[in-house]
Motif scaffolding. Structure first.
Motif, PDB file in Angstrom:
ATOM      1  N   UNK A  92      13.269 -39.760  -8.269  1.00 15.14           N
ATOM      2  CA  UNK A  92      13.123 -38.534  -7.474  1.00 15.14           C
ATOM      3  C   UNK A  92      13.242 -38.734  -5.970  1.00 15.14           C
ATOM      4  N   UNK A  93      13.026 -39.947  -5.483  1.00  8.55           N
ATOM      5  CA  UNK A  93      13.116 -40.221  -4.052  1.00  8.55           C
ATOM      6  C   UNK A  93      14.442 -40.850  -3.648  1.00  8.55           C
ATOM      7  N   UNK A  94      15.356 -40.950  -4.587  1.00  5.56           N
ATOM      8  CA  UNK A  94      16.637 -41.619  -4.357  1.00  5.56           C
ATOM      9  C   UNK A  94      17.787 -40.685  -4.696  1.00  5.56           C
ATOM     10  N   UNK A  95      18.961 -41.080  -4.303  1.00  7.77           N
ATOM     11  CA  UNK A  95      20.170 -40.304  -4.597  1.00  7.77           C
ATOM     12  C   UNK A  95      20.775 -40.734  -5.922  1.00  7.77           C
ATOM     13  N   UNK A  96      21.267 -39.762  -6.664  1.00 12.94           N
ATOM     14  CA  UNK A  96      22.049 -40.039  -7.865  1.00 12.94           C
ATOM     15  C   UNK A  96      23.468 -39.576  -7.564  1.00 12.94           C
ATOM     16  N   UNK A  97      24.401 -40.511  -7.644  1.00  9.18           N
ATOM     17  CA  UNK A  97      25.811 -40.243  -7.377  1.00  9.18           C
ATOM     18  C   UNK A  97      26.522 -40.063  -8.710  1.00  9.18           C
ATOM     19  N   UNK A  98      27.044 -38.852  -8.929  1.00  9.33           N
ATOM     20  CA  UNK A  98      27.726 -38.521 -10.180  1.00  9.33           C
ATOM     21  C   UNK A  98      29.214 -38.412  -9.913  1.00  9.33           C
ATOM     22  N   UNK A 119      20.089 -27.541  -8.509  1.00  8.26           N
ATOM     23  CA  UNK A 119      18.654 -27.637  -8.214  1.00  8.26           C
ATOM     24  C   UNK A 119      18.168 -29.072  -7.967  1.00  8.26           C
ATOM     25  N   UNK A 120      18.898 -30.047  -8.473  1.00  2.00           N
ATOM     26  CA  UNK A 120      18.499 -31.449  -8.341  1.00  2.00           C
ATOM     27  C   UNK A 120      19.178 -32.133  -7.160  1.00  2.00           C
ATOM     28  N   UNK A 121      20.125 -31.450  -6.533  1.00  6.29           N
ATOM     29  CA  UNK A 121      20.900 -31.986  -5.420  1.00  6.29           C
ATOM     30  C   UNK A 121      21.533 -33.342  -5.754  1.00  6.29           C
ATOM     31  N   UNK A 122      22.101 -33.409  -6.943  1.00  2.00           N
ATOM     32  CA  UNK A 122      22.877 -34.571  -7.372  1.00  2.00           C
ATOM     33  C   UNK A 122      24.076 -34.692  -6.430  1.00  2.00           C
ATOM     34  N   UNK A 123      24.429 -35.897  -6.043  1.00  2.13           N
ATOM     35  CA  UNK A 123      25.600 -36.104  -5.191  1.00  2.13           C
ATOM     36  C   UNK A 123      26.832 -36.128  -6.087  1.00  2.13           C
ATOM     37  N   UNK A 124      27.735 -35.170  -5.889  1.00  3.72           N
ATOM     38  CA  UNK A 124      28.941 -35.090  -6.703  1.00  3.72           C
ATOM     39  C   UNK A 124      30.091 -35.761  -5.959  1.00  3.72           C
ATOM     40  N   UNK A 125      30.801 -36.582  -6.682  1.00  6.88           N
ATOM     41  CA  UNK A 125      31.953 -37.238  -6.088  1.00  6.88           C
ATOM     42  C   UNK A 125      32.965 -37.576  -7.144  1.00  6.88           C
ATOM     43  N   UNK A 126      33.820 -38.494  -6.777  1.00  4.29           N
ATOM     44  CA  UNK A 126      34.838 -38.933  -7.701  1.00  4.29           C
ATOM     45  C   UNK A 126      35.315 -40.326  -7.344  1.00  4.29           C
ATOM     46  N   UNK A 148      31.083 -27.365  -2.044  1.00  4.84           N
ATOM     47  CA  UNK A 148      30.746 -27.726  -0.666  1.00  4.84           C
ATOM     48  C   UNK A 148      29.608 -26.822  -0.189  1.00  4.84           C
ATOM     49  N   UNK A 149      28.561 -27.419   0.341  1.00  4.31           N
ATOM     50  CA  UNK A 149      27.403 -26.663   0.795  1.00  4.31           C
ATOM     51  C   UNK A 149      26.391 -26.387  -0.300  1.00  4.31           C
ATOM     52  N   UNK A 150      26.780 -26.608  -1.555  1.00  4.50           N
ATOM     53  CA  UNK A 150      25.861 -26.411  -2.677  1.00  4.50           C
ATOM     54  C   UNK A 150      25.328 -27.742  -3.199  1.00  4.50           C
ATOM     55  N   UNK A 151      26.172 -28.756  -3.155  1.00  2.52           N
ATOM     56  CA  UNK A 151      25.807 -30.108  -3.579  1.00  2.52           C
ATOM     57  C   UNK A 151      26.215 -31.086  -2.477  1.00  2.52           C
ATOM     58  N   UNK A 152      25.477 -32.176  -2.316  1.00  3.12           N
ATOM     59  CA  UNK A 152      25.991 -33.236  -1.445  1.00  3.12           C
ATOM     60  C   UNK A 152      27.263 -33.792  -2.095  1.00  3.12           C
ATOM     61  N   UNK A 153      28.260 -34.115  -1.289  1.00  3.62           N
ATOM     62  CA  UNK A 153      29.539 -34.591  -1.812  1.00  3.62           C
ATOM     63  C   UNK A 153      29.836 -35.993  -1.296  1.00  3.62           C
ATOM     64  N   UNK A 154      30.607 -36.728  -2.085  1.00  7.66           N
ATOM     65  CA  UNK A 154      31.020 -38.071  -1.674  1.00  7.66           C
ATOM     66  C   UNK A 154      32.372 -38.391  -2.292  1.00  7.66           C
ATOM     67  N   UNK A 155      32.996 -39.430  -1.804  1.00  9.37           N
ATOM     68  CA  UNK A 155      34.224 -39.961  -2.384  1.00  9.37           C
ATOM     69  C   UNK A 155      34.079 -41.474  -2.433  1.00  9.37           C
ATOM     70  N   UNK A 156      34.786 -42.069  -3.353  1.00  8.35           N
ATOM     71  CA  UNK A 156      34.749 -43.524  -3.471  1.00  8.35           C
ATOM     72  C   UNK A 156      36.159 -44.069  -3.318  1.00  8.35           C
ATOM     73  N   UNK A 157      36.353 -44.807  -2.254  1.00  8.64           N
ATOM     74  CA  UNK A 157      37.638 -45.447  -2.023  1.00  8.64           C
ATOM     75  C   UNK A 157      37.673 -46.720  -2.864  1.00  8.64           C
ATOM     76  N   UNK A 158      38.606 -46.775  -3.805  1.00  9.60           N
ATOM     77  CA  UNK A 158      38.725 -47.916  -4.712  1.00  9.60           C
ATOM     78  C   UNK A 158      40.145 -48.466  -4.642  1.00  9.60           C
ATOM     79  N   UNK A 159      40.369 -49.666  -5.185  1.00  8.14           N
ATOM     80  CA  UNK A 159      41.709 -50.266  -5.094  1.00  8.14           C
ATOM     81  C   UNK A 159      42.871 -49.356  -5.485  1.00  8.14           C
TER      82      UNK A 159
END
Length: 189
Positions: A92-98, A119-126, A148-159
């Motif tokens: 609950x005190x940490x981020x979950x990146x989905x 409601x859980x503010x899961x970080x959505x990315x790809x 955007x604005x509803x969930x924290x967003x992220x991206x993962x730069x991979x090879x």
């Protein structure tokens, strides 16, 4: 571990568990509960990244799954919902990146699945930054705009982001290197 052997299958990239089964969801919950107890309040622990949704299996592979573990997109979506929320509750005190992209056999994650994570503010990315890839443009990337604005967003730069040919719109030959500026420039990524 031995308890996962009955729910494992070979894929293009090795072995994966049947992530749509209750056994998988329960075992992942046990793992994330334990990780949460150990690390959730640690000052150097930011969060946990869950495996991307793509199963890297085709319809033929899915037909080899024993009947009692039969795959359906609906089962998998429900399992994703359960294990992502379970993980956030365990941390609950940490981020979950989905990392969402596809399900099995190239089926897109439904546009509505991220709704349950608001409601859980899961970080959505790809995991794939492939700006010219047709399937991503049509199904994965629009979710960033929608949430955007509803969930924290992220991206993962991979090879693959660095060495996938930008002219390969349908993932037909992602690792064929071209000398005619076939790679997506860093600025575009």
């Amino acid at each position: 571990p031995d308890y996962l052997r009955p729910i494992m299958m070979e894929t293009y990239k090795g072995m994966i568990p049947y992530r749509w089964t209750d056994l998988y969801v329960e075992r992942l919950k046990a793992l994330t509960d334990t990780l949460g107890t150990a690390f959730d309040k640690h000052p150097n622990f930011e969060g946990i990244n869950l495996q991307e949704t793509s199963l890297a299996v085709n319809e033929r592979m899915l037909r080899t799954v024993p009947a009692k573990y039969a795959y359906s997109a609906e089962k998998y979506v429900k399992a994703i919902e359960r294990y992502v929320i379970n993980t956030q509750k365990a941390l609950p005190n940490s981020r979950v990146f989905w990392f969402q992209n596809f399900l099995a056999a190239g089926v897109a994650v439904p546009d509505t699945l991220p709704e349950v994570f608001i409601p859980y503010q899961i970080v959505m990315g790809g995991p794939d930054i492939l700006p010219a890839r047709k399937a991503h443009i049509e199904s994965v990337y629009p979710k960033y705009k929608r949430y955007r604005g509803k969930l924290p967003l992220c991206c993962s730069m991979q090879p693959p982001s660095y060495h996938t040919n930008q002219y390969d719109l349908d993932n037909r030959s992602p690792h064929v290197h071209r000398t005619d500026c076939g790679f997506t420039p860093m600025e575009d990524l």
